[in-house]
Design a protein around this motif. Structure first.
Motif, PDB file in Angstrom:
ATOM      1  N   SER A  27       0.835  -1.215   0.000  1.00 52.41           N
ATOM      2  CA  SER A  27       0.000   0.000   0.000  1.00 52.41           C
ATOM      3  C   SER A  27       0.863   1.257   0.000  1.00 52.41           C
ATOM      4  O   SER A  27       0.526   2.260  -0.634  1.00 52.41           O
ATOM      5  CB  SER A  27      -0.958   0.002   1.189  1.00 52.41           C
ATOM      6  N   GLN A  30       2.088   1.729  -3.547  1.00 52.39           N
ATOM      7  CA  GLN A  30       0.990   2.163  -4.418  1.00 52.39           C
ATOM      8  C   GLN A  30       0.667   3.632  -4.187  1.00 52.39           C
ATOM      9  O   GLN A  30       0.399   4.374  -5.135  1.00 52.39           O
ATOM     10  CB  GLN A  30      -0.248   1.298  -4.187  1.00 52.39           C
ATOM     11  N   ASP A  31       0.725   4.128  -2.938  1.00 53.52           N
ATOM     12  CA  ASP A  31       0.501   5.549  -2.657  1.00 53.52           C
ATOM     13  C   ASP A  31       1.576   6.417  -3.308  1.00 53.52           C
ATOM     14  O   ASP A  31       1.285   7.463  -3.887  1.00 53.52           O
ATOM     15  CB  ASP A  31       0.483   5.797  -1.130  1.00 53.52           C
ATOM     16  N   TRP A  32       2.816   5.947  -3.220  1.00 48.18           N
ATOM     17  CA  TRP A  32       3.919   6.714  -3.819  1.00 48.18           C
ATOM     18  C   TRP A  32       3.757   6.790  -5.342  1.00 48.18           C
ATOM     19  O   TRP A  32       3.953   7.848  -5.941  1.00 48.18           O
ATOM     20  CB  TRP A  32       5.257   6.050  -3.475  1.00 48.18           C
ATOM     21  N   MET A  33       3.372   5.683  -5.989  1.00 50.44           N
ATOM     22  CA  MET A  33       3.173   5.673  -7.442  1.00 50.44           C
ATOM     23  C   MET A  33       2.041   6.598  -7.849  1.00 50.44           C
ATOM     24  O   MET A  33       2.136   7.300  -8.856  1.00 50.44           O
ATOM     25  CB  MET A  33       2.907   4.241  -7.937  1.00 50.44           C
ATOM     26  N   GLU A  34       0.975   6.654  -7.099  1.00 53.18           N
ATOM     27  CA  GLU A  34      -0.141   7.560  -7.398  1.00 53.18           C
ATOM     28  C   GLU A  34       0.310   9.014  -7.293  1.00 53.18           C
ATOM     29  O   GLU A  34      -0.064   9.858  -8.120  1.00 53.18           O
ATOM     30  CB  GLU A  34      -1.314   7.303  -6.441  1.00 53.18           C
ATOM     31  N   THR A  35       1.120   9.334  -6.300  1.00 57.98           N
ATOM     32  CA  THR A  35       1.634  10.701  -6.127  1.00 57.98           C
ATOM     33  C   THR A  35       2.509  11.087  -7.309  1.00 57.98           C
ATOM     34  O   THR A  35       2.409  12.196  -7.840  1.00 57.98           O
ATOM     35  CB  THR A  35       2.443  10.800  -4.817  1.00 57.98           C
ATOM     36  N   LYS A  37       2.449   9.845 -10.374  1.00 56.86           N
ATOM     37  CA  LYS A  37       1.605   9.981 -11.567  1.00 56.86           C
ATOM     38  C   LYS A  37       0.882  11.321 -11.574  1.00 56.86           C
ATOM     39  O   LYS A  37       0.760  11.962 -12.609  1.00 56.86           O
ATOM     40  CB  LYS A  37       0.568   8.850 -11.626  1.00 56.86           C
ATOM     41  N   ARG A  38       0.405  11.750 -10.420  1.00 65.09           N
ATOM     42  CA  ARG A  38      -0.333  13.003 -10.319  1.00 65.09           C
ATOM     43  C   ARG A  38       0.577  14.210 -10.575  1.00 65.09           C
ATOM     44  O   ARG A  38       0.190  15.171 -11.220  1.00 65.09           O
ATOM     45  CB  ARG A  38      -0.943  13.094  -8.920  1.00 65.09           C
ATOM     46  N   ASP A  39       1.815  14.166 -10.044  1.00 66.68           N
ATOM     47  CA  ASP A  39       2.726  15.310 -10.143  1.00 66.68           C
ATOM     48  C   ASP A  39       3.509  15.354 -11.452  1.00 66.68           C
ATOM     49  O   ASP A  39       4.100  16.381 -11.777  1.00 66.68           O
ATOM     50  CB  ASP A  39       3.707  15.281  -8.972  1.00 66.68           C
TER      51      ASP A  39
END
Length: 179
Positions: A27, A30-35, A37-39
């Protein structure tokens, strides 16, 4: 049976150990990858337009083909006509026996003197020829100009790369006999 149990344990044990590395830290990743992708911003560089091909017409249809060997002959003929040196071999004279051999195959093996006329002894293979000043020798229109005790001086007429005839001086030295 015991072999089957050993094989089974070798296959099941690694799978069991790997299953222990479960999902409790996934988890975070996965949080780091989402961050990320967003930035992240995707930048697509447009390729430059291709250069416009401009065909060049070939106007040399009536000229000599540049890959034709006769073109070289035409240039050499023109250079020969423009030649100012005036040096050229006498193609009409009768060839002498020693002109049939290149100089590097000839050996001076001695001299003889008869009636104040010095002659060189020249060996080709196992045959020995006599030559005097004024005789021709070698494949390049070589004229014997001097016979000394240990060498023969020769003036050759050779063609250079442009087709012009030039003179070249060379020597044929006495070869010591091996006993």
């Amino acid at each position: 049976m015991i072999v089957a149990i050993k094989r089974f344990s070798l296959l099941v044990l690694p799978a069991f150990l790997l299953s222990a590395c479960g999902e409790h830290d996934v988890s975070e990743v996965q949080d780091w990858m989402e961050t990320v992708k967003r930035d992240s911003h995707i930048v697509i560089v447009k390729p430059s337009a291709p250069k416009v091909y401009m065909p060049v017409p070939y106007n040399g249809k009536n000229d000599i083909d540049p890959f034709n060997p006769s073109k070289l002959l035409v240039v050499l003929a023109r250079l020969k006509a423009e030649s100012s040196s005036g040096i050229h071999p006498d193609m009409d004279r009768r060839r002498e026996a020693l002109e049939a051999f290149p100089l590097d195959t000839l050996k001076m093996v001695g001299i003889i003197e008869k009636n104040n006329l010095r002659q060189a002894l020249i060996q080709v293979d196992k045959t020995v020829y006599q030559a005097k000043v004024g005789n021709y020798i070698g494949a390049n229109f070589g004229l014997i100009t001097k016979i000394a005790d240990n060498e023969i001086e020769i003036k050759e007429i050779v063609q250079d790369a442009s087709g012009e005839w030039t003179e070249r001086n060379t020597k044929l030295e006495l070869q010591e006999s091996k006993k």
